[in-house]
Design an enzyme around this catalytic site. Structure first.
Site, PDB file in Angstrom:
ATOM      1  N   LYS A  22      22.771 -54.106 -29.035  1.00  0.00           N
ATOM      2  CA  LYS A  22      24.115 -54.120 -28.456  1.00  0.00           C
ATOM      3  C   LYS A  22      25.042 -55.171 -29.111  1.00  0.00           C
ATOM      4  O   LYS A  22      26.083 -55.521 -28.557  1.00  0.00           O
ATOM      5  CB  LYS A  22      24.109 -54.351 -26.927  1.00  0.00           C
ATOM      6  CG  LYS A  22      23.253 -53.411 -26.110  1.00  0.00           C
ATOM      7  CD  LYS A  22      23.270 -51.982 -26.511  1.00  0.00           C
ATOM      8  CE  LYS A  22      24.549 -51.244 -26.280  1.00  0.00           C
ATOM      9  NZ  LYS A  22      24.431 -49.827 -26.784  1.00  0.00           N
ATOM     10  N   GLY A  23      24.660 -55.629 -30.291  1.00  0.00           N
ATOM     11  CA  GLY A  23      25.481 -56.638 -30.976  1.00  0.00           C
ATOM     12  C   GLY A  23      26.644 -56.024 -31.756  1.00  0.00           C
ATOM     13  O   GLY A  23      27.634 -56.696 -32.057  1.00  0.00           O
ATOM     14  N   GLY A  24      26.490 -54.734 -32.123  1.00  0.00           N
ATOM     15  CA  GLY A  24      27.488 -54.087 -32.985  1.00  0.00           C
ATOM     16  C   GLY A  24      26.818 -53.612 -34.269  1.00  0.00           C
ATOM     17  O   GLY A  24      27.467 -53.446 -35.303  1.00  0.00           O
ATOM     18  N   THR A  25      25.513 -53.399 -34.196  1.00  0.00           N
ATOM     19  CA  THR A  25      24.726 -53.051 -35.389  1.00  0.00           C
ATOM     20  C   THR A  25      25.115 -51.683 -35.956  1.00  0.00           C
ATOM     21  O   THR A  25      25.153 -51.496 -37.166  1.00  0.00           O
ATOM     22  CB  THR A  25      23.220 -53.061 -35.065  1.00  0.00           C
ATOM     23  OG1 THR A  25      22.983 -52.189 -33.947  1.00  0.00           O
ATOM     24  CG2 THR A  25      22.742 -54.448 -34.704  1.00  0.00           C
TER      25      THR A  25
ATOM     26  N   ARG B 154      26.260 -61.450 -30.607  1.00  0.00           N
ATOM     27  CA  ARG B 154      27.394 -61.274 -29.696  1.00  0.00           C
ATOM     28  C   ARG B 154      27.145 -62.179 -28.497  1.00  0.00           C
ATOM     29  O   ARG B 154      25.975 -62.455 -28.175  1.00  0.00           O
ATOM     30  CB  ARG B 154      27.384 -59.806 -29.268  1.00  0.00           C
ATOM     31  CG  ARG B 154      28.431 -59.362 -28.307  1.00  0.00           C
ATOM     32  CD  ARG B 154      28.185 -57.882 -27.985  1.00  0.00           C
ATOM     33  NE  ARG B 154      29.246 -57.308 -27.170  1.00  0.00           N
ATOM     34  CZ  ARG B 154      29.195 -56.059 -26.691  1.00  0.00           C
ATOM     35  NH1 ARG B 154      28.160 -55.280 -26.953  1.00  0.00           N
ATOM     36  NH2 ARG B 154      30.176 -55.601 -25.957  1.00  0.00           N
TER      37      ARG B 154
ATOM     38  N   SER C 131      26.181 -55.311 -21.558  1.00  0.00           N
ATOM     39  CA  SER C 131      26.213 -54.090 -22.370  1.00  0.00           C
ATOM     40  C   SER C 131      24.853 -53.382 -22.345  1.00  0.00           C
ATOM     41  O   SER C 131      24.769 -52.155 -22.212  1.00  0.00           O
ATOM     42  CB  SER C 131      26.600 -54.454 -23.804  1.00  0.00           C
ATOM     43  OG  SER C 131      26.428 -53.370 -24.666  1.00  0.00           O
TER      44      SER C 131
ATOM     45  N   ARG D 285      31.698 -48.546 -24.566  1.00  0.00           N
ATOM     46  CA  ARG D 285      31.976 -47.941 -23.251  1.00  0.00           C
ATOM     47  C   ARG D 285      32.311 -49.034 -22.234  1.00  0.00           C
ATOM     48  O   ARG D 285      31.933 -50.197 -22.403  1.00  0.00           O
ATOM     49  CB  ARG D 285      30.803 -47.080 -22.789  1.00  0.00           C
ATOM     50  CG  ARG D 285      29.487 -47.771 -22.750  1.00  0.00           C
ATOM     51  CD  ARG D 285      28.345 -46.804 -22.480  1.00  0.00           C
ATOM     52  NE  ARG D 285      27.115 -47.321 -23.043  1.00  0.00           N
ATOM     53  CZ  ARG D 285      26.037 -46.598 -23.263  1.00  0.00           C
ATOM     54  NH1 ARG D 285      26.015 -45.322 -22.977  1.00  0.00           N
ATOM     55  NH2 ARG D 285      24.954 -47.151 -23.758  1.00  0.00           N
ATOM     56  N   PRO D 286      32.999 -48.655 -21.166  1.00  0.00           N
ATOM     57  CA  PRO D 286      33.366 -49.667 -20.171  1.00  0.00           C
ATOM     58  C   PRO D 286      32.137 -50.223 -19.462  1.00  0.00           C
ATOM     59  O   PRO D 286      31.157 -49.509 -19.247  1.00  0.00           O
ATOM     60  CB  PRO D 286      34.267 -48.895 -19.196  1.00  0.00           C
ATOM     61  CG  PRO D 286      34.059 -47.452 -19.485  1.00  0.00           C
ATOM     62  CD  PRO D 286      33.492 -47.310 -20.858  1.00  0.00           C
ATOM     63  N   HIS D 287      32.199 -51.499 -19.134  1.00  0.00           N
ATOM     64  CA  HIS D 287      31.101 -52.163 -18.417  1.00  0.00           C
ATOM     65  C   HIS D 287      31.416 -52.215 -16.928  1.00  0.00           C
ATOM     66  O   HIS D 287      32.583 -52.295 -16.554  1.00  0.00           O
ATOM     67  CB  HIS D 287      30.925 -53.603 -18.932  1.00  0.00           C
ATOM     68  CG  HIS D 287      30.525 -53.671 -20.364  1.00  0.00           C
ATOM     69  ND1 HIS D 287      30.516 -54.849 -21.079  1.00  0.00           N
ATOM     70  CD2 HIS D 287      30.115 -52.720 -21.235  1.00  0.00           C
ATOM     71  CE1 HIS D 287      30.120 -54.607 -22.316  1.00  0.00           C
ATOM     72  NE2 HIS D 287      29.881 -53.325 -22.440  1.00  0.00           N
TER      73      HIS D 287
HETATM   74  N1  LIG Z   1      34.176 -50.352 -34.128  1.00  0.00           N
HETATM   75  C1  LIG Z   1      33.428 -50.282 -33.047  1.00  0.00           C
HETATM   76  N2  LIG Z   1      33.425 -49.168 -32.272  1.00  0.00           N
HETATM   77  C2  LIG Z   1      32.665 -49.125 -31.155  1.00  0.00           C
HETATM   78  N3  LIG Z   1      31.853 -50.117 -30.738  1.00  0.00           N
HETATM   79  C3  LIG Z   1      31.818 -51.235 -31.494  1.00  0.00           C
HETATM   80  C4  LIG Z   1      32.587 -51.354 -32.659  1.00  0.00           C
HETATM   81  N4  LIG Z   1      32.358 -52.578 -33.172  1.00  0.00           N
HETATM   82  C5  LIG Z   1      31.492 -53.183 -32.378  1.00  0.00           C
HETATM   83  N5  LIG Z   1      31.164 -52.388 -31.352  1.00  0.00           N
HETATM   84  C6  LIG Z   1      30.243 -52.761 -30.287  1.00  0.00           C
HETATM   85  O1  LIG Z   1      28.964 -52.259 -30.602  1.00  0.00           O
HETATM   86  C7  LIG Z   1      28.252 -52.288 -29.370  1.00  0.00           C
HETATM   87  C8  LIG Z   1      26.981 -51.501 -29.522  1.00  0.00           C
HETATM   88  O2  LIG Z   1      26.139 -52.268 -30.329  1.00  0.00           O
HETATM   89  P1  LIG Z   1      24.977 -51.632 -31.179  1.00  0.00           P
HETATM   90  O3  LIG Z   1      25.513 -50.579 -32.070  1.00  0.00           O
HETATM   91  O4  LIG Z   1      24.263 -52.751 -31.847  1.00  0.00           O
HETATM   92  O5  LIG Z   1      24.086 -50.980 -30.059  1.00  0.00           O
HETATM   93  S1  LIG Z   1      22.566 -50.509 -30.190  1.00  0.00           S
HETATM   94  O6  LIG Z   1      21.717 -51.676 -30.007  1.00  0.00           O
HETATM   95  O7  LIG Z   1      22.388 -49.895 -31.489  1.00  0.00           O
HETATM   96  O8  LIG Z   1      22.411 -49.545 -29.080  1.00  0.00           O
HETATM   97  C9  LIG Z   1      29.239 -51.752 -28.368  1.00  0.00           C
HETATM   98  O9  LIG Z   1      28.897 -52.279 -27.130  1.00  0.00           O
HETATM   99  P2  LIG Z   1      29.579 -51.766 -25.753  1.00  0.00           P
HETATM  100  O10 LIG Z   1      31.016 -52.150 -25.830  1.00  0.00           O
HETATM  101  O11 LIG Z   1      28.875 -52.457 -24.669  1.00  0.00           O
HETATM  102  O12 LIG Z   1      29.390 -50.270 -25.720  1.00  0.00           O
HETATM  103  C10 LIG Z   1      30.585 -52.215 -28.916  1.00  0.00           C
HETATM  104  O13 LIG Z   1      31.165 -53.259 -28.183  1.00  0.00           O
END
Ligand SMILES: Nc1ncnc2c1ncn2[C@@H]1O[C@H](COP(=O)(O)OS(=O)(=O)O)[C@@H](OP(=O)(O)O)[C@H]1O
Length: 374
Positions: free
Chosen positions: A131-134, A212, A220, A339-341
């Site tokens: 959930k870091g933004g990977t 994050r 998240s 997505r919304p928390h």
């Molecule tokens: N450009 C862009 N578009 C959408 N989302 C973005 C983006 N950059 C970073 N994020 C953040 O990525 C979060 C999901 O992290 P991961 O992709 O590492 O999740 S996972 O571990 O693979 O499930 C996701 O977490 P949530 O907001 O909680 O859904 C996003 O905040």
């Protein structure tokens, strides 16, 4: 007629004879070198030939965005086509003198002869955090012509290690010389065995961690679980071992993953800190091009991904790509990303902030980078 020629001496046929023989010799030499080159190309192609059978890799959710790797022949043909198109584009760029010879560096023709490059073990891995933004980072990086990545999460170093490196390599996309093979599996960061295993594959593997704010990350994480199991207890009740004493339940994975300093210690037993790049999950949203600049430098890539590649999508509330890899259309991540928390009790949020603060400080110290969560 040159002096000393044999003309008129009754031997014209003998004078003409060496000519076809020399042509024949030249032809023989050319044929031999052609056969030799074909043999060399054949050997190179053999070297890349597919290893044991394959595979459907896993991804985080709903196909994960980016095309999970499924080893069907149609998918393979499509990938080959894309790779060759890219190879031709690189060749054209190279010929036009535009910057570093991308990946194949004049190797487009060779790529064509070889078919489509080799499957290689990754030289760089995005190891976390969940959930870091990977996904965003990997999708953005894939825009780079010198990066090729598995769409799905292979989970090799945590769940499938017993399947062996040959299995793992078979999951990888084919690359041309100079291109970097990558994968992302966020759970590696918290897997005890992962550092030793990745180091055993290659000590030189470059590691990337997208971090994050651990409190937002935990929420998240919880949001994701809630979307799959709507009946789970509230975030507040899962956070505490005992709500009255305020004792945090560190055995809950949503909390545990955010103790970055502790997990990092495990990695530092096997990798020098300079071989790990820490990407700010927050900056990846507020300044994707800036973070991507750092990542490209770390990977030794030309800075090709810049501001021009992104736009802010107001509906999504996140940066999106103007053109995704292999497409000319704008591309945002899927609906499970961003997505919304749910609303969380602010007292609980504050309690978690206090809990993480010392670990965050330690993490800033270890990485030499203040991520500004406190
Ligand atoms: N450009 C862009 N578009 C959408 N989302 C973005 C983006 N950059 C970073 N994020 C953040 O990525 C979060 C999901 O992290 P991961 O992709 O590492 O999740 S996972 O571990 O693979 O499930 C996701 O977490 P949530 O907001 O909680 O859904 C996003 O905040």
């Amino acid at each position: 007629m040159p002096p000393g020629s044999m003309a008129g001496s009754g031997a014209p046929a003998a004078a003409a004879e060496p000519l076809p023989r020399s042509i024949f010799k030249k032809f023989l030499v050319m044929l031999c070198s052609l056969l030799m080159s074909l043999y060399v190309f054949y050997c190179l192609a053999e070297r890349c030939r597919a290893l044991p059978a394959p595979v459907v890799a896993e991804d985080e959710e709903e196909g994960g965005g980016g095309g999970g790797y499924v080893g069907g022949s149609a998918a393979l043909d499509e990938r080959r086509k894309r790779l060759l198109q890219r190879s031709r584009r690189q060749q054209q760029r190279h010929e036009a003198g535009g910057g570093r010879a991308a990946g194949s560096g004049g190797g487009g023709a060779l790529a064509l002869l070889l078919g489509d490059g080799c499957k290689r073990l990754p030289q760089a891995v995005i190891i976390g955090v969940k959930k870091g933004g990977t996904r965003a980072l990997l999708e953005f990086l894939r825009v780079h012509p010198d990066v090729r990545a598995v769409g799905a999460e292979p989970h090799f170093f945590d769940r499938h290690y017993e399947r062996g490196l040959a299995w793992y390599r078979e999951l990888m996309p084919r690359t041309l010389d100079g291109q970097i093979t990558m994968e992302k599996t966020p759970s590696y960061f918290v897997t005890k065995e992962a550092p030793a295993r990745i180091s055993a594959m290659s000590k030189g593997t470059k590691l990337i961690v997208v971090v994050r704010d651990p409190v937002t990350r935990a929420i998240s994480d919880y949001t994701q679980t809630l979307s799959k199991k709507p009946d789970i207890p509230t975030f507040e009740s899962l956070t505490f071992k005992n709500r009255t004493t305020g004792l945090i339940d560190t055995s809950w994975s949503a909390i545990q993953i955010g103790i970055y300093a502790k997990h990092l210690e495990n990695w530092l037993l096997y990798f020098p800190i300079g071989q790990i790049l820490f990407v700010s999950g927050e900056r990846l949203i507020s300044d994707p091009a800036g973070e991507l600049g750092r990542v490209q430098d770390f990977l030794g890539l030309k800075r090709i991904i810049t501001d021009k590649h992104f736009y802010f999508n107001k509906t999504k509330g996140f940066p999106c790509l103007k053109k995704a890899e292999g497409s000319s259309k704008p591309h945002c991540l899927g609906k499970t990303k961003g997505r919304p928390h749910p609303e969380i009790d602010q007292e609980v949020v504050q309690r978690l902030r206090d809990f993480y603060r010392p670990f965050n400080m330690k993490f800033y110290q270890m990485t030499g980078h203040d991520f500004g969560w406190d």
